[in-house]
Design an enzyme around this catalytic site. Structure first.
Site, PDB file in Angstrom:
ATOM      1  N   ASP A 126      -2.841  26.888  77.160  1.00 50.19           N
ATOM      2  CA  ASP A 126      -3.527  26.365  76.282  1.00 50.19           C
ATOM      3  C   ASP A 126      -4.226  25.565  76.110  1.00 50.19           C
ATOM      4  OD1 ASP A 126      -3.897  24.836  73.769  1.00 50.19           O
ATOM      5  OD2 ASP A 126      -1.775  24.096  73.726  1.00 50.19           O
ATOM      6  N   ILE A 127      -5.774  25.317  75.751  1.00 46.72           N
ATOM      7  CA  ILE A 127      -7.320  24.504  76.177  1.00 46.72           C
ATOM      8  C   ILE A 127      -6.857  23.834  74.965  1.00 46.72           C
ATOM      9  CG2 ILE A 127      -9.540  24.208  76.804  1.00 46.72           C
ATOM     10  CD1 ILE A 127      -9.536  27.261  77.288  1.00 46.72           C
ATOM     11  N   THR A 164      -8.260  17.315  76.265  1.00 47.85           N
ATOM     12  CA  THR A 164      -8.194  16.776  77.836  1.00 47.85           C
ATOM     13  C   THR A 164      -7.369  17.300  78.451  1.00 47.85           C
ATOM     14  OG1 THR A 164      -5.778  15.749  76.708  1.00 47.85           O
ATOM     15  CG2 THR A 164      -7.654  14.141  76.306  1.00 47.85           C
ATOM     16  N   PHE A 205      -5.684  21.299  79.664  1.00 45.78           N
ATOM     17  CA  PHE A 205      -5.594  22.577  80.153  1.00 45.78           C
ATOM     18  C   PHE A 205      -4.288  22.334  80.139  1.00 45.78           C
ATOM     19  CE2 PHE A 205     -10.041  22.749  81.192  1.00 45.78           C
ATOM     20  CZ  PHE A 205     -10.660  23.656  80.856  1.00 45.78           C
ATOM     21  N   TYR A 224      -2.968  27.298  54.580  1.00 43.04           N
ATOM     22  CA  TYR A 224      -3.898  26.882  54.854  1.00 43.04           C
ATOM     23  C   TYR A 224      -5.021  27.323  55.069  1.00 43.04           C
ATOM     24  CZ  TYR A 224      -4.590  22.298  57.943  1.00 43.04           C
ATOM     25  OH  TYR A 224      -4.706  21.175  58.528  1.00 43.04           O
ATOM     26  N   ASP A 235      -3.708  26.251  68.337  1.00 46.44           N
ATOM     27  CA  ASP A 235      -1.999  26.284  68.554  1.00 46.44           C
ATOM     28  C   ASP A 235      -1.134  26.179  67.805  1.00 46.44           C
ATOM     29  OD1 ASP A 235      -3.995  24.178  67.757  1.00 46.44           O
ATOM     30  OD2 ASP A 235      -3.352  22.751  69.031  1.00 46.44           O
ATOM     31  N   ASP A 274       4.137  18.055  66.979  1.00 45.93           N
ATOM     32  CA  ASP A 274       2.854  18.567  68.006  1.00 45.93           C
ATOM     33  C   ASP A 274       1.881  16.730  68.596  1.00 45.93           C
ATOM     34  OD1 ASP A 274       1.376  19.084  70.773  1.00 45.93           O
ATOM     35  OD2 ASP A 274       0.627  21.269  69.732  1.00 45.93           O
TER      36      ASP A 274
END
Length: 213
Positions: free
Chosen positions: A5-6, A9, A11, A69, A75, A90
Site C-alpha cells: 500500500d503506497i 509518506t 510504503f 463518490y 486505498d 484511516d
C-alpha cells in the site's frame, strides 16, 4: 506474494501476515524477492517502487466498490471492501472517514492528519509551534499552550468523527489509527484493513477468470 500500500509518506508492505512500514529513502531491491502487488495514492512513490523491484502489479483496476463518490482513493476502496456495516477511519497524513452500509459505500470525508493540524498552528505563529502531547486526555481545559493545541486538535477530530459514528461500529487503521481509536468505545483497530481489501479483490478477480473459462 507481497502486497504494498503506497502512501504519501511510507510504503506499507504485507508479507505472509507481517506488516512493515518503510520510508522511501530506505526502499531497496533486497527487501523482497517476490512479486509485489500494489495500490498507490502517490505517483512519485509508485515510480520508485516500480524502479526498485523487477515484478510489480498495480491492483487499482480490480479494486471495485459500489459507490457514487467521485474520486474515491483506491486505498479507501480497499479498506471499505472488508466491512459490511460501519465506519472506517484511516488516520495517516490525512484522516479519511467512510461509511459503509450493506457493503455499499455511503459517502465520506477527509480531515487533515495529526501532523498537518500541528504544522498549521506553527504557520500561524512561531509561539504555536509544538508537538502533540500524546499523554493528554482531552477532558479538562488546558493550562499551557502545548496542551491547549493538543486539546484543540483532538477535540476537532474526535467530535467530528463521533458525530458520524453515532452508535455504529468503527474500524480504525493507519499510522495514527491506534492512538485515535482509544477515544471511541465502539472502535476496533485493524492494521490489516487495506491489505485484506486487496486480497479480497485478487480472490474475486481470480474467481471471475475461472468462471470465464
Amino acid at each position: 506474494m507481497v502486497l504494498c500500500d503506497i502512501g504519501n509518506t511510507h510504503f506499507h508492505f504485507w508479507d505472509n501476515g507481517q506488516i512493515t512500514h518503510i520510508l522511501p529513502k530506505h526502499l531497496n531491491k533486497h527487501l523482497f524477492d517476490q512479486e509485489i502487488y500494489y495500490i498507490s495514492v502517490n505517483k512519485q512513490n509508485e515510480k520508485m517502487l516500480n524502479k526498485t523491484f523487477k515484478t510489480t502489479y498495480d491492483l487499482e483496476s480490480i479494486i471495485n466498490l459500489p459507490t457514487k463518490y467521485v474520486g474515491l482513493g483506491v486505498d479507501r476502496k480497499a479498506a471499505c471492501l472488508c466491512i459490511t456495516n460501519g465506519v472506517i477511519v484511516d488516520a495517516g497524513s490525512a484522516i479519511t472517514i467512510d461509511v459503509v452500509a450493506n457493503s455499499k459505500h455511503q459517502g465520506g470525508y477527509i480531515l487533515p492528519g495529526l501532523s498537518e493540524f500541528i504544522q498549521a498552528y506553527g504557520r500561524i505563529s512561531p509561539a504555536l509551534k509544538t508537538n502533540i502531547n500524546f499523554g493528554l486526555e482531552p477532558i479538562e481545559l488546558p493550562l499551557n499552550t502545548k496542551n491547549a493545541i493538543t486539546y484543540g486538535v483532538l477535540k476537532s477530530i474526535i467530535l467530528t468523527i463521533q458525530n458520524t459514528i453515532g452508535s455504529q461500529r468503527a474500524y480504525f487503521t493507519g499510522g495514527d489509527g491506534k492512538y485515535l481509536a482509544k477515544f471511541f468505545t465502539q472502535a476496533i483497530y485493524d492494521e490489516t484493513l487495506v491489505f485484506r481489501g486487496m486480497r479480497i479483490s485478487i480472490e474475486r478477480a481470480l474467481e471471475r477468470r475461472r468462471n470465464q473459462k
